[in-house]
Design a protein around this motif. Structure first.
Motif, PDB file in Angstrom:
ATOM      1  N   ILE B  31       0.854  -1.196   0.000  1.00 39.83           N
ATOM      2  CA  ILE B  31       0.000   0.000   0.000  1.00 39.83           C
ATOM      3  C   ILE B  31       0.883   1.237   0.000  1.00 39.83           C
ATOM      4  O   ILE B  31       0.653   2.182  -0.761  1.00 39.83           O
ATOM      5  CB  ILE B  31      -0.930   0.004   1.233  1.00 39.83           C
ATOM      6  CG1 ILE B  31      -1.855  -1.215   1.198  1.00 39.83           C
ATOM      7  CG2 ILE B  31      -1.734   1.293   1.284  1.00 39.83           C
ATOM      8  CD1 ILE B  31      -2.775  -1.325   2.405  1.00 39.83           C
ATOM      9  N   ALA B  32       1.901   1.205   0.848  1.00 40.45           N
ATOM     10  CA  ALA B  32       2.790   2.360   0.956  1.00 40.45           C
ATOM     11  C   ALA B  32       3.420   2.673  -0.393  1.00 40.45           C
ATOM     12  O   ALA B  32       3.483   3.832  -0.813  1.00 40.45           O
ATOM     13  CB  ALA B  32       3.869   2.092   1.999  1.00 40.45           C
ATOM     14  N   ARG B  33       3.859   1.634  -1.082  1.00 36.78           N
ATOM     15  CA  ARG B  33       4.505   1.834  -2.372  1.00 36.78           C
ATOM     16  C   ARG B  33       3.516   2.397  -3.382  1.00 36.78           C
ATOM     17  O   ARG B  33       3.782   3.415  -4.044  1.00 36.78           O
ATOM     18  CB  ARG B  33       5.076   0.493  -2.869  1.00 36.78           C
ATOM     19  CG  ARG B  33       5.820   0.587  -4.192  1.00 36.78           C
ATOM     20  CD  ARG B  33       6.499  -0.730  -4.550  1.00 36.78           C
ATOM     21  NE  ARG B  33       5.730  -1.922  -4.151  1.00 36.78           N
ATOM     22  CZ  ARG B  33       4.641  -2.363  -4.772  1.00 36.78           C
ATOM     23  NH1 ARG B  33       4.167  -1.725  -5.814  1.00 36.78           N
ATOM     24  NH2 ARG B  33       4.022  -3.454  -4.340  1.00 36.78           N
ATOM     25  N   ARG B  34       2.354   1.756  -3.468  1.00 37.62           N
ATOM     26  CA  ARG B  34       1.373   2.208  -4.461  1.00 37.62           C
ATOM     27  C   ARG B  34       0.883   3.621  -4.183  1.00 37.62           C
ATOM     28  O   ARG B  34       0.598   4.381  -5.099  1.00 37.62           O
ATOM     29  CB  ARG B  34       0.178   1.252  -4.487  1.00 37.62           C
ATOM     30  CG  ARG B  34       0.427  -0.041  -5.240  1.00 37.62           C
ATOM     31  CD  ARG B  34      -0.877  -0.813  -5.447  1.00 37.62           C
ATOM     32  NE  ARG B  34      -1.469  -1.241  -4.194  1.00 37.62           N
ATOM     33  CZ  ARG B  34      -1.392  -2.485  -3.699  1.00 37.62           C
ATOM     34  NH1 ARG B  34      -0.746  -3.428  -4.366  1.00 37.62           N
ATOM     35  NH2 ARG B  34      -1.963  -2.784  -2.555  1.00 37.62           N
ATOM     36  N   GLN B  35       0.779   3.967  -2.912  1.00 40.72           N
ATOM     37  CA  GLN B  35       0.199   5.261  -2.564  1.00 40.72           C
ATOM     38  C   GLN B  35       1.252   6.335  -2.283  1.00 40.72           C
ATOM     39  O   GLN B  35       0.903   7.450  -1.887  1.00 40.72           O
ATOM     40  CB  GLN B  35      -0.734   5.120  -1.357  1.00 40.72           C
ATOM     41  CG  GLN B  35      -1.924   4.217  -1.608  1.00 40.72           C
ATOM     42  CD  GLN B  35      -2.833   4.753  -2.703  1.00 40.72           C
ATOM     43  OE1 GLN B  35      -3.021   5.953  -2.820  1.00 40.72           O
ATOM     44  NE2 GLN B  35      -3.389   3.864  -3.528  1.00 40.72           N
ATOM     45  N   SER B  38       5.361   6.866   3.075  1.00 43.48           N
ATOM     46  CA  SER B  38       6.392   6.053   3.712  1.00 43.48           C
ATOM     47  C   SER B  38       5.730   4.994   4.580  1.00 43.48           C
ATOM     48  O   SER B  38       4.713   5.235   5.225  1.00 43.48           O
ATOM     49  CB  SER B  38       7.323   6.915   4.556  1.00 43.48           C
ATOM     50  OG  SER B  38       6.822   7.044   5.871  1.00 43.48           O
ATOM     51  N   LEU B  39       6.336   3.819   4.565  1.00 40.94           N
ATOM     52  CA  LEU B  39       5.781   2.710   5.337  1.00 40.94           C
ATOM     53  C   LEU B  39       5.602   3.106   6.786  1.00 40.94           C
ATOM     54  O   LEU B  39       4.570   2.845   7.403  1.00 40.94           O
ATOM     55  CB  LEU B  39       6.722   1.504   5.237  1.00 40.94           C
ATOM     56  CG  LEU B  39       6.366   0.310   6.106  1.00 40.94           C
ATOM     57  CD1 LEU B  39       4.985  -0.221   5.747  1.00 40.94           C
ATOM     58  CD2 LEU B  39       7.398  -0.804   5.973  1.00 40.94           C
ATOM     59  N   GLN B  40       6.606   3.788   7.324  1.00 40.80           N
ATOM     60  CA  GLN B  40       6.564   4.091   8.752  1.00 40.80           C
ATOM     61  C   GLN B  40       5.475   5.097   9.108  1.00 40.80           C
ATOM     62  O   GLN B  40       4.908   5.038  10.191  1.00 40.80           O
ATOM     63  CB  GLN B  40       7.941   4.588   9.190  1.00 40.80           C
ATOM     64  CG  GLN B  40       8.938   3.432   9.183  1.00 40.80           C
ATOM     65  CD  GLN B  40      10.362   3.912   9.216  1.00 40.80           C
ATOM     66  OE1 GLN B  40      10.701   4.919   8.603  1.00 40.80           O
ATOM     67  NE2 GLN B  40      11.205   3.176   9.923  1.00 40.80           N
ATOM     68  N   TYR B  41       5.216   5.966   8.189  1.00 44.35           N
ATOM     69  CA  TYR B  41       4.131   6.923   8.463  1.00 44.35           C
ATOM     70  C   TYR B  41       2.782   6.233   8.321  1.00 44.35           C
ATOM     71  O   TYR B  41       1.876   6.426   9.127  1.00 44.35           O
ATOM     72  CB  TYR B  41       4.231   8.113   7.509  1.00 44.35           C
ATOM     73  CG  TYR B  41       3.332   9.265   7.874  1.00 44.35           C
ATOM     74  CD1 TYR B  41       3.142   9.631   9.200  1.00 44.35           C
ATOM     75  CD2 TYR B  41       2.685   9.989   6.896  1.00 44.35           C
ATOM     76  CE1 TYR B  41       2.330  10.696   9.534  1.00 44.35           C
ATOM     77  CE2 TYR B  41       1.866  11.058   7.228  1.00 44.35           C
ATOM     78  CZ  TYR B  41       1.688  11.399   8.551  1.00 44.35           C
ATOM     79  OH  TYR B  41       0.877  12.457   8.878  1.00 44.35           O
ATOM     80  N   LEU B  42       2.693   5.382   7.322  1.00 47.34           N
ATOM     81  CA  LEU B  42       1.432   4.676   7.084  1.00 47.34           C
ATOM     82  C   LEU B  42       1.045   3.817   8.286  1.00 47.34           C
ATOM     83  O   LEU B  42      -0.136   3.705   8.620  1.00 47.34           O
ATOM     84  CB  LEU B  42       1.579   3.812   5.825  1.00 47.34           C
ATOM     85  CG  LEU B  42       0.291   3.205   5.265  1.00 47.34           C
ATOM     86  CD1 LEU B  42      -0.744   4.270   4.964  1.00 47.34           C
ATOM     87  CD2 LEU B  42       0.585   2.391   4.003  1.00 47.34           C
TER      88      LEU B  42
END
Lengths: 147, 147
Positions: B31-35, B38-42
């Motif tokens: 999801i983080a990549r597609r959107q 950043s993973l950590q914020y997500l």
DNA sequence: TCTAAGTATACAAAGTTAGTCAACAATGTC
DNA sequence: GACATTGTTGACTAACTTTGTATACTTAGA
């Protein structure tokens, strides 16, 4: 979805001005006192209202502020726009280029819908109508005390 | 009247999840990549969605996120409320005691109207409908390229 | 010319937002 | 049961915004 104090105080200040407009220019100082806003902060909020022509100022002794247009010609949407900028909840609504998804983003469509709805509510209400409402509310309250 | 990135990213993340939900748990990383978040914020944005039961998580290999309810049962108003808090543009709307004018303030009435209108728009839209809209937009775009 | 008003600009304190870092917990697989 | 994979949590911080304050200035009436 918060409004800043600019819009809140500024809107109240303008309504206060409209309510006291009968007896000549209204001093900023008086508005500040009645609305519990510091005079110096209020000056900042009034500046853009003057810039937009919603308010005119008269300097010198016996000076103060007067409405720049008739209250019936001032839409609340314009007031908020001047004080706060666009009501768009997200930048991409007004400026699609800020996000490269804009063209195919269903979420953006929702934000657009919300902006349009909000604008609709505020555009259908003039300062004159706000004055009416305010007077009515104060009357009702006075009656309640009387009873 | 701005929404924070929490609401914006979070809403997009949830829609992304709903769109890819067919093939088992969806990894946050994807999801983080597609959107483009950043993973950590997500991770922070997803936490309240899990707390509200809109999303469930599955740990370990082949884990990820799944919807906590059917998409048709998730109202967009709830999503925004969870991510951002009340949609009230001003504190006194939800909590009249924060301002001693509340009882006789015509301006407050306007803010109340705005909140109700915004809530109305978002409450009448479910995540399932957002998924439909999104699919449709993508189809249309694909067709446009084809032509 | 004094005083009462508004004007303008610079500055700052406080709070919020957006985001990173790092350690941790759970769980499936070999 | 070791290990890799995934989510969980809390501390921390940099940047930004908001909400003002301070100060010097301009205009105009008495």
């Amino acid at each position: 979805m918060k409004l800043s104090t600019r819009a809140r105080y500024g809107t109240r200040a303008l309504l206060d001005l409209a309510l006291h407009a009968d007896s000549g220019p209204v001093r900023l100082k008086d508005i500040a006192r009645r609305q519990d806003v510091s005079l110096q902060y209020l000056e900042h909020l009034v500046a853009p209202l003057i810039g937009a022509g919603l308010v005119s100022s008269i300097r010198g002794p016996r000076g103060g502020l007067v409405l720049g247009k008739r209250a019936g010609e001032i839409k609340m949407s314009q007031v908020v726009e001047v004080l706060e900028g666009s009501t768009a909840p997200v930048e991409c609504v007004t400026n699609p280029d800020t996000c490269n998804r804009s063209a195919t983003c269903a979420v953006r469509d929702l934000w657009v819908e919300i902006k349009d709805t909000v604008d609709g509510v505020m555009a259908s209400l003039t300062l004159a109508e706000m004055v009416e409402r305010q007077k009515k509310k104060e009357e009702t309250k006075a009656e309640m005390y009387f009873i």
